[in-house]
Design a protein around this motif. Sequence first.
Motif, PDB file in Angstrom:
ATOM      1  N   UNK A 192       6.337   4.735   6.683  1.00 41.23           N
ATOM      2  CA  UNK A 192       5.003   5.234   6.358  1.00 41.23           C
ATOM      3  C   UNK A 192       4.712   6.508   7.150  1.00 41.23           C
ATOM      4  N   UNK A 193       3.780   7.290   6.654  1.00 40.10           N
ATOM      5  CA  UNK A 193       3.270   8.423   7.422  1.00 40.10           C
ATOM      6  C   UNK A 193       1.762   8.255   7.521  1.00 40.10           C
ATOM      7  N   UNK A 194       1.220   8.668   8.652  1.00 40.97           N
ATOM      8  CA  UNK A 194      -0.194   8.476   8.936  1.00 40.97           C
ATOM      9  C   UNK A 194      -0.994   9.708   8.538  1.00 40.97           C
ATOM     10  N   UNK A 195      -2.213   9.471   8.084  1.00 41.81           N
ATOM     11  CA  UNK A 195      -3.142  10.567   7.807  1.00 41.81           C
ATOM     12  C   UNK A 195      -3.767  10.942   9.151  1.00 41.81           C
ATOM     13  N   UNK A 196      -3.533  12.159   9.604  1.00 44.37           N
ATOM     14  CA  UNK A 196      -4.005  12.591  10.928  1.00 44.37           C
ATOM     15  C   UNK A 196      -5.512  12.794  10.983  1.00 44.37           C
ATOM     16  N   UNK A 197      -6.196  12.757   9.838  1.00 42.04           N
ATOM     17  CA  UNK A 197      -7.634  13.006   9.843  1.00 42.04           C
ATOM     18  C   UNK A 197      -8.458  11.762   9.544  1.00 42.04           C
ATOM     19  N   UNK A 198      -7.827  10.689   9.065  1.00 41.18           N
ATOM     20  CA  UNK A 198      -8.567   9.484   8.707  1.00 41.18           C
ATOM     21  C   UNK A 198      -7.767   8.256   9.100  1.00 41.18           C
ATOM     22  N   UNK A 199      -8.325   7.424   9.977  1.00 39.52           N
ATOM     23  CA  UNK A 199      -7.638   6.243  10.482  1.00 39.52           C
ATOM     24  C   UNK A 199      -7.448   5.157   9.432  1.00 39.52           C
ATOM     25  N   UNK A 200      -8.091   5.278   8.286  1.00 37.57           N
ATOM     26  CA  UNK A 200      -7.978   4.241   7.264  1.00 37.57           C
ATOM     27  C   UNK A 200      -6.878   4.501   6.248  1.00 37.57           C
ATOM     28  N   UNK A 201      -6.250   5.663   6.278  1.00 34.23           N
ATOM     29  CA  UNK A 201      -5.265   5.996   5.255  1.00 34.23           C
ATOM     30  C   UNK A 201      -3.868   6.181   5.829  1.00 34.23           C
ATOM     31  N   UNK A 202      -2.882   5.638   5.110  1.00 29.79           N
ATOM     32  CA  UNK A 202      -1.473   5.893   5.375  1.00 29.79           C
ATOM     33  C   UNK A 202      -0.828   6.258   4.043  1.00 29.79           C
ATOM     34  N   UNK A 203       0.361   6.822   4.096  1.00 34.16           N
ATOM     35  CA  UNK A 203       1.107   7.136   2.884  1.00 34.16           C
ATOM     36  C   UNK A 203       2.460   6.477   2.946  1.00 34.16           C
ATOM     37  N   UNK A 212       6.002   5.039   0.085  1.00 38.28           N
ATOM     38  CA  UNK A 212       6.554   4.925  -1.261  1.00 38.28           C
ATOM     39  C   UNK A 212       6.577   3.475  -1.701  1.00 38.28           C
ATOM     40  N   UNK A 213       6.044   3.249  -2.889  1.00 38.36           N
ATOM     41  CA  UNK A 213       6.167   1.964  -3.564  1.00 38.36           C
ATOM     42  C   UNK A 213       7.034   2.260  -4.772  1.00 38.36           C
ATOM     43  N   UNK A 214       8.288   1.804  -4.713  1.00 41.78           N
ATOM     44  CA  UNK A 214       9.250   2.202  -5.727  1.00 41.78           C
ATOM     45  C   UNK A 214       9.490   3.692  -5.584  1.00 41.78           C
ATOM     46  N   UNK A 215       9.470   4.427  -6.688  1.00 41.45           N
ATOM     47  CA  UNK A 215       9.688   5.875  -6.594  1.00 41.45           C
ATOM     48  C   UNK A 215       8.394   6.673  -6.361  1.00 41.45           C
ATOM     49  N   UNK A 216       7.249   5.972  -6.322  1.00 51.08           N
ATOM     50  CA  UNK A 216       5.955   6.646  -6.271  1.00 51.08           C
ATOM     51  C   UNK A 216       5.402   6.715  -4.856  1.00 51.08           C
ATOM     52  N   UNK A 217       5.058   7.925  -4.407  1.00 48.46           N
ATOM     53  CA  UNK A 217       4.399   8.120  -3.111  1.00 48.46           C
ATOM     54  C   UNK A 217       2.912   7.866  -3.306  1.00 48.46           C
ATOM     55  N   UNK A 218       2.339   6.926  -2.532  1.00 45.56           N
ATOM     56  CA  UNK A 218       0.925   6.596  -2.698  1.00 45.56           C
ATOM     57  C   UNK A 218       0.207   6.583  -1.365  1.00 45.56           C
ATOM     58  N   UNK A 219      -1.111   6.693  -1.445  1.00 45.55           N
ATOM     59  CA  UNK A 219      -1.974   6.552  -0.277  1.00 45.55           C
ATOM     60  C   UNK A 219      -2.462   5.111  -0.273  1.00 45.55           C
ATOM     61  N   UNK A 220      -2.401   4.473   0.896  1.00 45.94           N
ATOM     62  CA  UNK A 220      -2.776   3.068   1.025  1.00 45.94           C
ATOM     63  C   UNK A 220      -3.829   2.949   2.110  1.00 45.94           C
ATOM     64  N   UNK A 221      -4.799   2.081   1.894  1.00 42.51           N
ATOM     65  CA  UNK A 221      -5.825   1.822   2.905  1.00 42.51           C
ATOM     66  C   UNK A 221      -5.252   0.814   3.898  1.00 42.51           C
ATOM     67  N   UNK A 222      -5.409   1.092   5.191  1.00 44.63           N
ATOM     68  CA  UNK A 222      -4.755   0.286   6.238  1.00 44.63           C
ATOM     69  C   UNK A 222      -5.194  -1.180   6.243  1.00 44.63           C
ATOM     70  N   UNK A 223      -6.393  -1.496   5.753  1.00 46.75           N
ATOM     71  CA  UNK A 223      -6.826  -2.895   5.778  1.00 46.75           C
ATOM     72  C   UNK A 223      -6.094  -3.751   4.758  1.00 46.75           C
TER      73      UNK A 223
END
Length: 192
Positions: free
Chosen positions: A163-174, A176-187
Amino acid sequence: MALLEELKERSGSQCELCASTEDLQVYEVPPKTVVGLDRSLLGCGTCVGQIENPDTTDANHWRCLNDSMWSEHDAVKVVAWRMLSRLKSEGWSQDLLDMMYLEDDTLKWAKETGEGEEESEKIIHRDVNGVVLQNGDSVVLVKDLKVKGSSLVAKQGTAVRRISLDRENAEFIEGKVGPTQIVIITKYVKKI
């Protein structure tokens, strides 16, 4: 050709930070979302040990960055910027930082670990159980998630690696789910 051999050829078989020729090893520059020659450097045991363990940092050892910060390789420049930021209380280090120039994408990469930020300024990402997440960690989804803009549904129990972290928002990470890069909420994730 193995990564170690490619790095030795690129660096002339010496540490790309301090020019030592002893105890050379591959150092993959975090976050380790992509591994390869462009995201790695050849470092000596002393440099790599101090990079990985800030408590052992010897400020005088890092005066070598006066030369290596001008490297043509982004991985070397990123590590130089991070170490100079770690040592910014030293007068000489701040002077070198002021002289250093990084392209926008290289500077973004350098800042991804939060090196040089005050503890109060750092954004902390936590999973559903409150465990701190870092760049490169693997997580698992704790519920089914619809992916906006597509018909994809990421199922509960799906592992998301590197995963990679969003440096501006503690609730978002990025990730890959399968071939798709997505933004995921940490909760909705749990660290593996």
